[in-house]
Scaffold this motif. Structure first.
Motif, PDB file in Angstrom:
ATOM      1  N   ASP A 298       3.896  11.769 -10.811  1.00  0.00           N
ATOM      2  CA  ASP A 298       4.839  12.654 -11.492  1.00  0.00           C
ATOM      3  C   ASP A 298       5.762  11.888 -12.437  1.00  0.00           C
ATOM      4  O   ASP A 298       6.166  12.403 -13.478  1.00  0.00           O
ATOM      5  CB  ASP A 298       5.675  13.431 -10.478  1.00  0.00           C
ATOM      6  CG  ASP A 298       4.856  14.438  -9.689  1.00  0.00           C
ATOM      7  OD1 ASP A 298       3.737  14.775 -10.139  1.00  0.00           O
ATOM      8  OD2 ASP A 298       5.335  14.874  -8.623  1.00  0.00           O
ATOM      9  N   GLU A 299       6.127  10.663 -12.083  1.00  0.00           N
ATOM     10  CA  GLU A 299       7.011   9.851 -12.912  1.00  0.00           C
ATOM     11  C   GLU A 299       6.276   9.143 -14.049  1.00  0.00           C
ATOM     12  O   GLU A 299       6.898   8.498 -14.874  1.00  0.00           O
ATOM     13  CB  GLU A 299       7.740   8.820 -12.051  1.00  0.00           C
ATOM     14  CG  GLU A 299       8.732   9.449 -11.099  1.00  0.00           C
ATOM     15  CD  GLU A 299       9.400   8.443 -10.190  1.00  0.00           C
ATOM     16  OE1 GLU A 299       9.105   7.225 -10.306  1.00  0.00           O
ATOM     17  OE2 GLU A 299      10.213   8.872  -9.353  1.00  0.00           O
ATOM     18  N   GLY A 300       4.934   9.237 -14.083  1.00  0.00           N
ATOM     19  CA  GLY A 300       4.171   8.684 -15.192  1.00  0.00           C
ATOM     20  C   GLY A 300       3.701   7.257 -15.035  1.00  0.00           C
ATOM     21  O   GLY A 300       3.236   6.645 -15.996  1.00  0.00           O
ATOM     22  N   TYR A 301       3.787   6.701 -13.846  1.00  0.00           N
ATOM     23  CA  TYR A 301       3.333   5.322 -13.632  1.00  0.00           C
ATOM     24  C   TYR A 301       1.808   5.211 -13.583  1.00  0.00           C
ATOM     25  O   TYR A 301       1.251   4.180 -13.898  1.00  0.00           O
ATOM     26  CB  TYR A 301       3.898   4.758 -12.317  1.00  0.00           C
ATOM     27  CG  TYR A 301       5.346   4.358 -12.387  1.00  0.00           C
ATOM     28  CD1 TYR A 301       5.717   3.172 -13.001  1.00  0.00           C
ATOM     29  CD2 TYR A 301       6.332   5.152 -11.841  1.00  0.00           C
ATOM     30  CE1 TYR A 301       7.045   2.788 -13.067  1.00  0.00           C
ATOM     31  CE2 TYR A 301       7.668   4.788 -11.888  1.00  0.00           C
ATOM     32  CZ  TYR A 301       8.015   3.604 -12.515  1.00  0.00           C
ATOM     33  OH  TYR A 301       9.334   3.240 -12.576  1.00  0.00           O
ATOM     34  N   LEU A 302       1.120   6.276 -13.166  1.00  0.00           N
ATOM     35  CA  LEU A 302      -0.315   6.206 -12.902  1.00  0.00           C
ATOM     36  C   LEU A 302      -1.135   6.939 -13.960  1.00  0.00           C
ATOM     37  O   LEU A 302      -2.093   7.629 -13.658  1.00  0.00           O
ATOM     38  CB  LEU A 302      -0.631   6.788 -11.524  1.00  0.00           C
ATOM     39  CG  LEU A 302       0.121   6.152 -10.371  1.00  0.00           C
ATOM     40  CD1 LEU A 302      -0.219   6.860  -9.072  1.00  0.00           C
ATOM     41  CD2 LEU A 302      -0.214   4.675 -10.257  1.00  0.00           C
ATOM     42  N   THR A 303      -0.788   6.784 -15.231  1.00  0.00           N
ATOM     43  CA  THR A 303      -1.490   7.512 -16.278  1.00  0.00           C
ATOM     44  C   THR A 303      -2.902   6.987 -16.506  1.00  0.00           C
ATOM     45  O   THR A 303      -3.815   7.764 -16.780  1.00  0.00           O
ATOM     46  CB  THR A 303      -0.707   7.429 -17.598  1.00  0.00           C
ATOM     47  OG1 THR A 303      -0.488   6.054 -17.918  1.00  0.00           O
ATOM     48  CG2 THR A 303       0.625   8.143 -17.483  1.00  0.00           C
TER      49      THR A 303
ATOM     50  N   ARG B 196       0.860  -1.186   0.000  1.00  0.00           N
ATOM     51  CA  ARG B 196       0.000   0.000   0.000  1.00  0.00           C
ATOM     52  C   ARG B 196       0.892   1.230   0.000  1.00  0.00           C
ATOM     53  O   ARG B 196       1.856   1.302   0.753  1.00  0.00           O
ATOM     54  CB  ARG B 196      -0.896   0.037   1.235  1.00  0.00           C
ATOM     55  CG  ARG B 196      -1.774   1.287   1.281  1.00  0.00           C
ATOM     56  CD  ARG B 196      -2.560   1.394   2.562  1.00  0.00           C
ATOM     57  NE  ARG B 196      -1.732   1.517   3.737  1.00  0.00           N
ATOM     58  CZ  ARG B 196      -1.338   2.675   4.273  1.00  0.00           C
ATOM     59  NH1 ARG B 196      -1.661   3.813   3.725  1.00  0.00           N
ATOM     60  NH2 ARG B 196      -0.601   2.679   5.358  1.00  0.00           N
ATOM     61  N   TYR B 197       0.568   2.191  -0.859  1.00  0.00           N
ATOM     62  CA  TYR B 197       1.373   3.403  -0.983  1.00  0.00           C
ATOM     63  C   TYR B 197       0.764   4.538  -0.161  1.00  0.00           C
ATOM     64  O   TYR B 197      -0.453   4.694  -0.114  1.00  0.00           O
ATOM     65  CB  TYR B 197       1.459   3.847  -2.447  1.00  0.00           C
ATOM     66  CG  TYR B 197       2.226   2.871  -3.303  1.00  0.00           C
ATOM     67  CD1 TYR B 197       3.604   2.900  -3.356  1.00  0.00           C
ATOM     68  CD2 TYR B 197       1.558   1.910  -4.052  1.00  0.00           C
ATOM     69  CE1 TYR B 197       4.313   2.010  -4.129  1.00  0.00           C
ATOM     70  CE2 TYR B 197       2.251   1.011  -4.831  1.00  0.00           C
ATOM     71  CZ  TYR B 197       3.629   1.069  -4.867  1.00  0.00           C
ATOM     72  OH  TYR B 197       4.321   0.177  -5.627  1.00  0.00           O
ATOM     73  N   ILE B 198       1.639   5.351   0.453  1.00  0.00           N
ATOM     74  CA  ILE B 198       1.187   6.537   1.168  1.00  0.00           C
ATOM     75  C   ILE B 198       1.018   7.667   0.159  1.00  0.00           C
ATOM     76  O   ILE B 198       1.431   7.561  -1.001  1.00  0.00           O
ATOM     77  CB  ILE B 198       2.179   6.922   2.295  1.00  0.00           C
ATOM     78  CG1 ILE B 198       3.550   7.234   1.720  1.00  0.00           C
ATOM     79  CG2 ILE B 198       2.250   5.831   3.347  1.00  0.00           C
ATOM     80  CD1 ILE B 198       4.543   7.764   2.742  1.00  0.00           C
ATOM     81  N   ASN B 199       0.413   8.777   0.586  1.00  0.00           N
ATOM     82  CA  ASN B 199       0.103   9.876  -0.332  1.00  0.00           C
ATOM     83  C   ASN B 199       1.343  10.463  -0.990  1.00  0.00           C
ATOM     84  O   ASN B 199       1.316  10.815  -2.173  1.00  0.00           O
ATOM     85  CB  ASN B 199      -0.665  10.973   0.402  1.00  0.00           C
ATOM     86  CG  ASN B 199      -2.071  10.539   0.738  1.00  0.00           C
ATOM     87  OD1 ASN B 199      -2.620   9.681   0.066  1.00  0.00           O
ATOM     88  ND2 ASN B 199      -2.645  11.112   1.772  1.00  0.00           N
ATOM     89  N   ALA B 200       2.441  10.590  -0.270  1.00  0.00           N
ATOM     90  CA  ALA B 200       3.665  11.148  -0.842  1.00  0.00           C
ATOM     91  C   ALA B 200       4.189  10.261  -1.974  1.00  0.00           C
ATOM     92  O   ALA B 200       4.642  10.763  -3.012  1.00  0.00           O
ATOM     93  CB  ALA B 200       4.729  11.297   0.240  1.00  0.00           C
ATOM     94  N   HIS B 201       4.101   8.948  -1.808  1.00  0.00           N
ATOM     95  CA  HIS B 201       4.547   8.037  -2.853  1.00  0.00           C
ATOM     96  C   HIS B 201       3.600   8.065  -4.045  1.00  0.00           C
ATOM     97  O   HIS B 201       4.041   7.920  -5.195  1.00  0.00           O
ATOM     98  CB  HIS B 201       4.675   6.619  -2.321  1.00  0.00           C
ATOM     99  CG  HIS B 201       5.810   6.460  -1.357  1.00  0.00           C
ATOM    100  ND1 HIS B 201       5.893   5.391  -0.504  1.00  0.00           N
ATOM    101  CD2 HIS B 201       6.893   7.227  -1.099  1.00  0.00           C
ATOM    102  CE1 HIS B 201       6.985   5.500   0.232  1.00  0.00           C
ATOM    103  NE2 HIS B 201       7.609   6.614  -0.118  1.00  0.00           N
ATOM    104  N   GLN B 202       2.293   8.255  -3.794  1.00  0.00           N
ATOM    105  CA  GLN B 202       1.338   8.361  -4.895  1.00  0.00           C
ATOM    106  C   GLN B 202       1.664   9.566  -5.768  1.00  0.00           C
ATOM    107  O   GLN B 202       1.642   9.475  -6.998  1.00  0.00           O
ATOM    108  CB  GLN B 202      -0.080   8.504  -4.357  1.00  0.00           C
ATOM    109  CG  GLN B 202      -0.633   7.250  -3.732  1.00  0.00           C
ATOM    110  CD  GLN B 202      -2.040   7.453  -3.228  1.00  0.00           C
ATOM    111  OE1 GLN B 202      -2.820   8.186  -3.829  1.00  0.00           O
ATOM    112  NE2 GLN B 202      -2.376   6.808  -2.126  1.00  0.00           N
ATOM    113  N   ASP B 203       1.983  10.683  -5.139  1.00  0.00           N
ATOM    114  CA  ASP B 203       2.323  11.894  -5.897  1.00  0.00           C
ATOM    115  C   ASP B 203       3.586  11.679  -6.722  1.00  0.00           C
ATOM    116  O   ASP B 203       3.664  12.094  -7.879  1.00  0.00           O
ATOM    117  CB  ASP B 203       2.507  13.080  -4.954  1.00  0.00           C
ATOM    118  CG  ASP B 203       1.219  13.453  -4.238  1.00  0.00           C
ATOM    119  OD1 ASP B 203       0.127  13.108  -4.745  1.00  0.00           O
ATOM    120  OD2 ASP B 203       1.307  14.079  -3.164  1.00  0.00           O
TER     121      ASP B 203
END
Length: 88
Positions: free
Chosen positions: A80-85, A69-76
């Motif tokens: 930004d790096e384009g993994y969650l397009t 599970r990712y925290i909010n900082a890791h989600q951002d």
């Protein structure tokens, strides 16, 4: 931070079903019933709308294991790096 390896996908938690089962919408567009692996079951609390890393099962395409599970900082950072397009 844990990044996806081969065969692993990002997903967004839709609903907590009960026990260790969770409904997750994956980045490939499929909705899967996921279970929390025993290793992280008591270490991480998973809530609705969390970003998770899942590993789909080979023998049942509609099921998967939650790996992280990712925290909010890791989600951002992932956004930004384009993994969650493809994931909203």
């Amino acid at each position: 931070m844990v990044l996806p390896q081969q065969g692993e996908l990002f997903g967004r938690v839709i609903k907590l079903v009960g026990g260790d089962n969770i409904i997750v919408k994956c980045i490939d567009g499929k909705v899967r019933t996921c279970r929390i692996r025993g290793k992280i079951k008591r270490r991480m609390w998973i809530r609705d709308n969390d970003l998770v890393l899942v590993a789909p099962w080979d023998f049942q395409s509609g099921k998967a294991d939650i790996i992280w599970r990712y925290i909010n900082a890791h989600q951002d950072k992932l956004r930004d790096e384009g993994y969650l397009t493809n994931l909203n």
